[in-house]
Scaffold this motif. Structure first.
Motif, PDB file in Angstrom:
ATOM      1  N   ALA A 115      53.454  37.911   9.337  1.00 12.09           N
ATOM      2  CA  ALA A 115      53.965  36.584   8.973  1.00 12.09           C
ATOM      3  C   ALA A 115      54.662  35.918  10.153  1.00 12.09           C
ATOM      4  CB  ALA A 115      54.928  36.719   7.803  1.00 12.09           C
ATOM      5  N   HIS A 116      54.836  34.587  10.061  1.00 14.15           N
ATOM      6  CA  HIS A 116      55.639  33.887  11.061  1.00 14.15           C
ATOM      7  C   HIS A 116      57.078  34.397  10.985  1.00 14.15           C
ATOM      8  CE1 HIS A 116      52.576  30.973  12.138  1.00 14.15           C
ATOM      9  NE2 HIS A 116      52.382  30.663  10.859  1.00 14.15           N
ATOM     10  N   ASP A 117      57.782  34.361  12.121  1.00 14.94           N
ATOM     11  CA  ASP A 117      59.186  34.782  12.159  1.00 14.94           C
ATOM     12  C   ASP A 117      60.035  33.592  12.589  1.00 14.94           C
ATOM     13  OD1 ASP A 117      61.657  35.857  12.498  1.00 14.94           O
ATOM     14  OD2 ASP A 117      61.029  37.460  13.870  1.00 14.94           O
ATOM     15  N   TRP A 162      60.706  26.991  13.601  1.00 15.69           N
ATOM     16  CA  TRP A 162      59.993  27.423  14.810  1.00 15.69           C
ATOM     17  C   TRP A 162      59.749  28.924  14.712  1.00 15.69           C
ATOM     18  CZ3 TRP A 162      63.241  30.376  18.352  1.00 15.69           C
ATOM     19  CH2 TRP A 162      62.612  30.778  19.518  1.00 15.69           C
ATOM     20  N   CYS A 163      58.516  29.334  14.923  1.00 11.74           N
ATOM     21  CA  CYS A 163      58.190  30.769  14.915  1.00 11.74           C
ATOM     22  C   CYS A 163      58.340  31.306  16.333  1.00 11.74           C
ATOM     23  CB  CYS A 163      56.770  30.999  14.411  1.00 11.74           C
ATOM     24  SG  CYS A 163      56.234  32.718  14.623  1.00 11.74           S
ATOM     25  N   ASN A 164      59.248  32.278  16.503  1.00 12.64           N
ATOM     26  CA  ASN A 164      59.510  32.792  17.848  1.00 12.64           C
ATOM     27  C   ASN A 164      58.404  33.723  18.353  1.00 12.64           C
ATOM     28  OD1 ASN A 164      60.099  35.461  16.836  1.00 12.64           O
ATOM     29  ND2 ASN A 164      62.079  34.667  16.164  1.00 12.64           N
ATOM     30  N   LYS A 165      57.411  33.996  17.507  1.00 12.51           N
ATOM     31  CA  LYS A 165      56.300  34.843  17.954  1.00 12.51           C
ATOM     32  C   LYS A 165      55.149  34.008  18.508  1.00 12.51           C
ATOM     33  CE  LYS A 165      55.198  37.833  14.723  1.00 12.51           C
ATOM     34  NZ  LYS A 165      54.959  38.101  13.283  1.00 12.51           N
ATOM     35  N   CYS A 166      54.702  33.011  17.728  1.00 14.47           N
ATOM     36  CA  CYS A 166      53.555  32.194  18.166  1.00 14.47           C
ATOM     37  C   CYS A 166      53.984  30.866  18.763  1.00 14.47           C
ATOM     38  CB  CYS A 166      52.593  31.967  17.009  1.00 14.47           C
ATOM     39  SG  CYS A 166      53.258  30.927  15.685  1.00 14.47           S
ATOM     40  N   GLN A 167      55.284  30.490  18.643  1.00 15.93           N
ATOM     41  CA  GLN A 167      55.863  29.229  19.135  1.00 15.93           C
ATOM     42  C   GLN A 167      55.411  28.024  18.325  1.00 15.93           C
ATOM     43  OE1 GLN A 167      58.259  29.308  21.374  1.00 15.93           O
ATOM     44  NE2 GLN A 167      58.006  31.481  21.806  1.00 15.93           N
ATOM     45  N   HIS A 181      50.822  33.093   7.776  1.00 18.64           N
ATOM     46  CA  HIS A 181      50.170  34.050   8.674  1.00 18.64           C
ATOM     47  C   HIS A 181      50.361  33.594  10.117  1.00 18.64           C
ATOM     48  CE1 HIS A 181      48.212  36.382   5.526  1.00 18.64           C
ATOM     49  NE2 HIS A 181      48.062  35.229   4.892  1.00 18.64           N
ATOM     50  N   CYS A 182      50.849  34.512  10.944  1.00 21.42           N
ATOM     51  CA  CYS A 182      51.133  34.191  12.348  1.00 21.42           C
ATOM     52  C   CYS A 182      49.991  34.699  13.224  1.00 21.42           C
ATOM     53  CB  CYS A 182      52.451  34.858  12.760  1.00 21.42           C
ATOM     54  SG  CYS A 182      52.899  34.526  14.469  1.00 21.42           S
ATOM     55  N   PRO A 183      49.547  33.909  14.200  1.00 22.99           N
ATOM     56  CA  PRO A 183      48.496  34.401  15.105  1.00 22.99           C
ATOM     57  C   PRO A 183      48.943  35.600  15.937  1.00 22.99           C
ATOM     58  CG  PRO A 183      49.330  32.252  15.832  1.00 22.99           C
ATOM     59  CD  PRO A 183      49.907  32.510  14.463  1.00 22.99           C
ATOM     60  N   ALA A 184      50.284  35.822  16.002  1.00 29.95           N
ATOM     61  CA  ALA A 184      50.779  36.991  16.743  1.00 29.95           C
ATOM     62  C   ALA A 184      50.837  38.227  15.848  1.00 29.95           C
ATOM     63  CB  ALA A 184      52.151  36.690  17.327  1.00 29.95           C
TER      64      ALA A 184
END
Ligand SMILES: [Zn+2]
Ligand SMILES: [Zn+2]
Ligand SMILES: [Zn+2]
Length: 293
Positions: A224-226, A201-206, A218-221
């Motif tokens: 990279a995803h976190d 689970w990415c805590n930035k973009c959920q 790549h994270c939409p926030a």
């Protein structure tokens, strides 16, 4: 203009453009309004040391000061810092016994609000994480977590419980839109169906994504995803040699795909990819199955 002083029945009327007192004090003292309080003076306005205007000098008015109507402070406001002198711990709760304003320290309200907003944002993230962890149901062979939903804008799988703080890569940004989705149940940490591990689970973009510490897509926030603090999710795929055919005993939806550009999990194809260049996600992955509720 001409000035005049008129002695009315019950008032003294000063006709002038201004009224100047060359001393420091303006006193208003109506004996019947004192409510029995003593004291020699009732200094309403005082020209104080340091060229300050002081209202209610020396707290002469023992009932304090009331400001009616909307109060506008055009510059920063300072207030006494509050001290919580004692606390009681009962049944696991901490309750303040009293609040005492100290006269020593003042706090710039603007700066204090900014600081509090920062602390609230940190707390909100903690709450989000706690909510995420508390929603895992464990039994001997099987952990499950519901609350996952599909976003109709970007096609990704999103932890819907935290959707208000999520970030969608679709044009216009903002949170994901999970309103068109049913609910999916994931298997965190443990699955009897031998799913593929490494999903997080990415805590930035959920969103749900698969990768490594180095390769995090790549994270939409942004960047990279976190996946810090994420459970390790096990997602069942038809092509996984380690998969169990027992997976067929849960109601599932297939055609979930891993995007090799953003590393997210999305349904079927299309959608909007947050990787540089945008456009739709790729969908040339294993055929993942998600348990529906
Ligand atoms: Zn989305
Ligand atoms: Zn992300
Ligand atoms: Zn993608």
């Amino acid at each position: 203009m001409a000035t005049d002083i008129k002695l009315d029945e019950s008032q003294v009327i000063v006709e002038a453009h201004g009224l100047e007192i060359t001393g420091p004090d303006l006193e208003i003292d109506a004996a019947e309004r004192r409510a029995g309080a003593g004291g020699t003076n009732r200094r309403a306005l005082v020209h104080g040391p340091g060229d300050a205007l002081v209202v209610n000098w020396g707290q002469d008015y023992t009932g304090g000061v009331y400001l009616n109507g909307l109060v506008r402070a055009l510059n920063d406001v300072t207030v006494p810092a509050m001290a919580w002198p004692s606390q009681i711990r009962a049944n696991g709760r901490i309750e303040p016994l009293g609040v005492t304003p100290t006269q020593v320290e003042t706090v710039a309200v603007g700066a204090e609000i900014t600081r509090l907003r920062g602390e609230m944002a940190v707390l909100r993230e903690h709450v989000e994480l706690l909510r995420m962890q508390a929603s895992i149901r464990a039994d001997a062979s099987h952990y499950t977590q519901d609350g996952w939903r599909w976003c109709c804008r970007c096609a990704g799988l999103v932890y819907g419980t935290n959707v208000t703080r999520s970030v969608c890569p679709a044009p216009g940004g903002g949170p994901h839109d999970t309103s068109q989705s049913g609910e999916y149940v994931l298997f965190p940490h443990k699955s009897r169906y031998a799913g593929q591990s490494g999903w997080g689970w990415c805590n930035k973009c959920q969103g749900l994504c698969h990768g490594s510490a180095v390769l995090s897509g790549h994270c939409p926030a942004g960047s990279a995803h976190d996946r810090t603090d994420s459970p390790n999710y096990l997602i069942w795929a038809a092509e996984n040699p380690q998969g169990s055919s027992a997976a067929k005993d849960f109601p599932a939806q297939d055609n979930w795909r891993w995007c090799s550009r953003c590393y997210g999990l999305l349904h079927s194809g299309g959608g909007v990819c947050p990787a540089p260049g945008g456009g739709p996600h790729t969908n040339q992955s294993w055929n993942y199955h998600l348990q529906t509720k």
